[in-house]
Design a protein around this motif. Structure first.
Motif, short mmCIF file in Angstrom:
data_model
loop_
_atom_site.label_atom_id
_atom_site.label_comp_id
_atom_site.label_asym_id
_atom_site.label_seq_id
_atom_site.Cartn_x
_atom_site.Cartn_y
_atom_site.Cartn_z
N LEU A 113 83.57 22.47 39.43
CA LEU A 113 82.95 21.32 39.04
C LEU A 113 83.49 21.69 37.53
O LEU A 113 83.20 22.31 36.51
N LEU A 114 83.36 20.30 36.28
CA LEU A 114 83.72 20.38 35.49
C LEU A 114 83.29 19.09 34.34
O LEU A 114 82.82 18.60 35.01
N GLN A 115 82.74 20.00 32.96
CA GLN A 115 81.79 19.20 32.54
C GLN A 115 82.67 18.91 30.84
O GLN A 115 82.43 20.18 30.32
N GLN A 116 82.47 18.50 30.37
CA GLN A 116 82.84 18.19 28.96
C GLN A 116 81.79 18.37 28.16
O GLN A 116 80.68 18.27 28.04
N ARG A 117 82.37 19.65 27.41
CA ARG A 117 81.14 20.45 26.32
C ARG A 117 81.22 19.57 24.88
O ARG A 117 80.07 19.53 24.14
N ALA A 118 82.41 19.33 24.72
CA ALA A 118 82.71 19.28 22.92
C ALA A 118 84.09 18.83 22.63
O ALA A 118 85.11 19.27 23.27
N ALA A 119 84.02 17.68 21.81
CA ALA A 119 85.34 17.39 21.48
C ALA A 119 86.01 18.30 20.13
O ALA A 119 86.89 17.73 20.12
N ASP A 120 85.38 18.08 19.21
CA ASP A 120 85.56 19.38 18.34
C ASP A 120 84.10 20.02 17.71
O ASP A 120 83.37 20.41 17.45
N ASP A 121 84.55 21.01 18.04
CA ASP A 121 84.13 22.97 18.04
C ASP A 121 84.69 23.70 17.24
O ASP A 121 85.83 24.50 17.93
N GLY A 122 85.21 23.99 15.84
CA GLY A 122 86.54 24.21 14.97
C GLY A 122 87.56 23.98 15.18
O GLY A 122 88.40 24.86 15.62
N GLY A 123 88.00 22.89 15.58
CA GLY A 123 89.16 22.20 15.95
C GLY A 123 89.72 22.19 17.25
O GLY A 123 90.73 22.15 17.94
N ARG A 124 89.17 22.71 17.72
CA ARG A 124 89.30 22.54 19.76
C ARG A 124 88.18 22.00 20.37
O ARG A 124 86.78 22.19 20.16
N GLY A 125 88.57 21.21 21.29
CA GLY A 125 87.74 20.12 22.15
C GLY A 125 87.56 21.66 23.59
O GLY A 125 88.17 22.52 23.60
N ARG A 126 86.13 21.54 23.38
CA ARG A 126 85.58 22.64 25.17
C ARG A 126 85.29 22.14 26.22
O ARG A 126 84.52 20.01 26.11
N ALA A 127 85.43 22.59 27.71
CA ALA A 127 84.59 21.71 28.32
C ALA A 127 84.22 22.96 29.23
O ALA A 127 84.33 24.19 29.57
N ASN A 128 83.26 22.64 30.44
CA ASN A 128 82.04 24.10 30.82
C ASN A 128 82.79 23.77 32.18
O ASN A 128 82.67 22.82 32.27
N LEU A 129 83.13 24.99 33.32
CA LEU A 129 83.84 24.78 34.48
C LEU A 129 82.44 25.84 35.15
O LEU A 129 82.07 26.97 34.83
#
Length: 467
Positions: free
Chosen positions: A210-226
């Motif tokens: 399962l995948l969840q959007q975590r952050a669009a801009d966290d220190g210049g990088r987007g992140r997702a929760n797996l």
């Protein structure tokens, strides 16, 4: 095929002998004028296509698109809905189980809020179905249910909305064991984006992802929760947070104002979607997902929206990432979905918006291994036909909220069902839906790009409630 003038410069010519090509296209379900958004959902079985929208359900023959049965949502769900209001339909075909999976949320006006689940008795969607009720509970109601599966479980997720405040209160994750029929529930209390379970097409894959959007801009990088669902020591499902996956770039989570998508023939813009994941699949050991990204991240007035695709390994490593976009800002892309066949060929479907064209249906594809760069090319599936203005209860010009792209049970063909602005009925705007079928060329390579890898990395347990 014919391209819109506004989009023509974005598309690269098809090779004369492309390994994956658009084979046929035809209408899906039409707008009856009953409401917005349609929440476009469709899937492909052995002989049928099944479309489920907020306003209507239809079963079509794959061979020619002819409608063989239609339902209203109310009639389809009548045995378990109790006459309650229904919204946010979802549908998949599970080739590992040979049956259809459908879900929908109830408003909780008549009875307690719930997510309803339906499983077809076989591969024919016009035959019998078995229904279940998944209570939401906790003073909440459920919205935006998403559905996935693997060889062992069917998985349904839902946002939890507080009945007292109207704010997001967390997420619920249900698993249904295909063999025993046992249902388990996990509750994640911290609010966040929807958690999207994968359509897992690898018969030997023991876990569900399962995948969840975590952050669009966290220190210049987007992140997702797996996340991962696996069997615990007693064989029951256990939900674990596996990894945080980092993208190489950042973006904004949604445009401001939300009515940002341009169109020809009208000064009224259309509401965009956010960067949440709703379309995830696992094929040949890799997890694929798509989302809408508003760019650039650094601007308070973004220039356009783009489609981002992710390819994630089972250990949480980012194996591939890219964007489908018109960097000039002339065209905006949104509402994506993705499917991958057994040869690792990829189709991504989405909606296209431009001040020089009516809202249209589009797609991008990867014909073979090493072809990630081909996913950047934009192709038009169905030209829009008129300006579009359909306001929801909040006075917003609504589109979406979803589209669907699906793998055929034969393991080779891919299908996408997309929304476009249809010709008006009287003085009223209408949306339409349109199918595209993609078929590998006979001389295309026959194998997958990669071998299915082994065990994944470490996981962190999450509380599970047995139901």
């Amino acid at each position: 095929m014919v391209f819109l003038a506004a989009f023509a410069l974005l598309a690269t010519p098809e090779r004369a002998r492309a390994a994956l090509r658009l084979s046929s296209s035809f209408a899906g379900a039409a707008d009856s004028g009953g409401g917005v958004p349609p929440d476009v959902q469709g899937a492909a079985g052995p002989d049928h296509l099944l479309v489920m929208l907020n306003t209507t359900f239809i079963a079509q023959r794959k061979s020619d698109g002819a409608v063989v049965k239609s339902w209203t949502p109310e009639s389809f769900w009548s045995s378990v809905s109790g006459g309650d209001l229904l919204f946010d339909p979802r549908v998949l075909f599970d080739p590992l189980g040979g049956r259809w999976i459908a879900a929908i949320a109830t408003e909780g006006v008549v009875g307690a809020p719930a997510v309803l689940l339906a499983l077809s008795d076989g591969s024919d969607p016009t035959g019998g179905w078995t229904y279940r009720t998944l209570p939401v509970g906790g003073g909440n109601y459920g919205e935006f249910p998403l559905v996935g599966f693997n060889a062992r479980w069917i998985v349904v997720t839902s946002n939890l909305i507080s009945g007292s405040t109207g704010y997001l209160a967390g997420s619920a994750v249900w698993t249904l064991d295909k063999q025993s029929g046992t249902t388990s529930r996990f509750t994640l209390g911290s609010p966040g984006s929807p958690i999207a379970p994968a359509a897992t097409l690898d018969a030997g894959e023991p876990d569900e992802w399962l995948l969840q959007q975590r952050a669009a801009d966290d220190g210049g990088r987007g992140r997702a929760n797996l996340f991962r669902i696996s069997a615990d020591g007693g064989g029951a499902p256990a939900l674990s947070a596996a990894e945080v996956v980092a993208a190489p770039v950042a973006w904004r989570d949604y445009p401001s104002p939300i009515e940002s998508l341009p169109q020809s023939g009208s000064m009224r813009r259309i509401v965009s979607d956010q960067d949440e994941f709703s379309s995830v699949c696992v094929r040949n050991g890799m997890l694929w997902a798509v989302q809408t990204a508003t760019v650039p991240a650094s601007s308070a007035a973004p220039t356009h929206t783009a489609i981002q695709w992710w390819r994630i390994a089972r250990d949480g490593g980012l194996d591939g990432f890219g964007r489908i976009e018109d960097a000039s800002g002339s065209s905006w892309l949104a509402f994506p979905s993705i499917a991958v066949n057994a040869r690792d060929q990829v189709v991504i479907g989405y909606s296209l918006f431009s001040a020089g064209a009516f809202a249209s249906a589009g797609y991008s594809l990867r014909s073979g291994c090493g072809g990630d760069s081909a996913l950047s090319a934009i192709h038009v599936l169905k030209d829009g036909e008129a300006p579009y203005e359909r306001l929801d209860g909040g006075g917003h010009n609504r589109w979406g909220d979803l589209s669907e792209t699906a793998a055929d049970p034969d393991g080779l063909r891919l299908w996408t069902l997309q929304e476009y602005a249809a010709s008006p009925a009287g003085n009223g705007s209408r949306w339409g839906t349109w199918w595209g079928e993609f078929v590998p060329s006979p001389d295309a390579r026959s194998g997958a790009c990669v071998a299915i890898p082994g065990a994944a990395g470490p996981v962190r347990p999450v509380h599970r409630d047995e139901r």
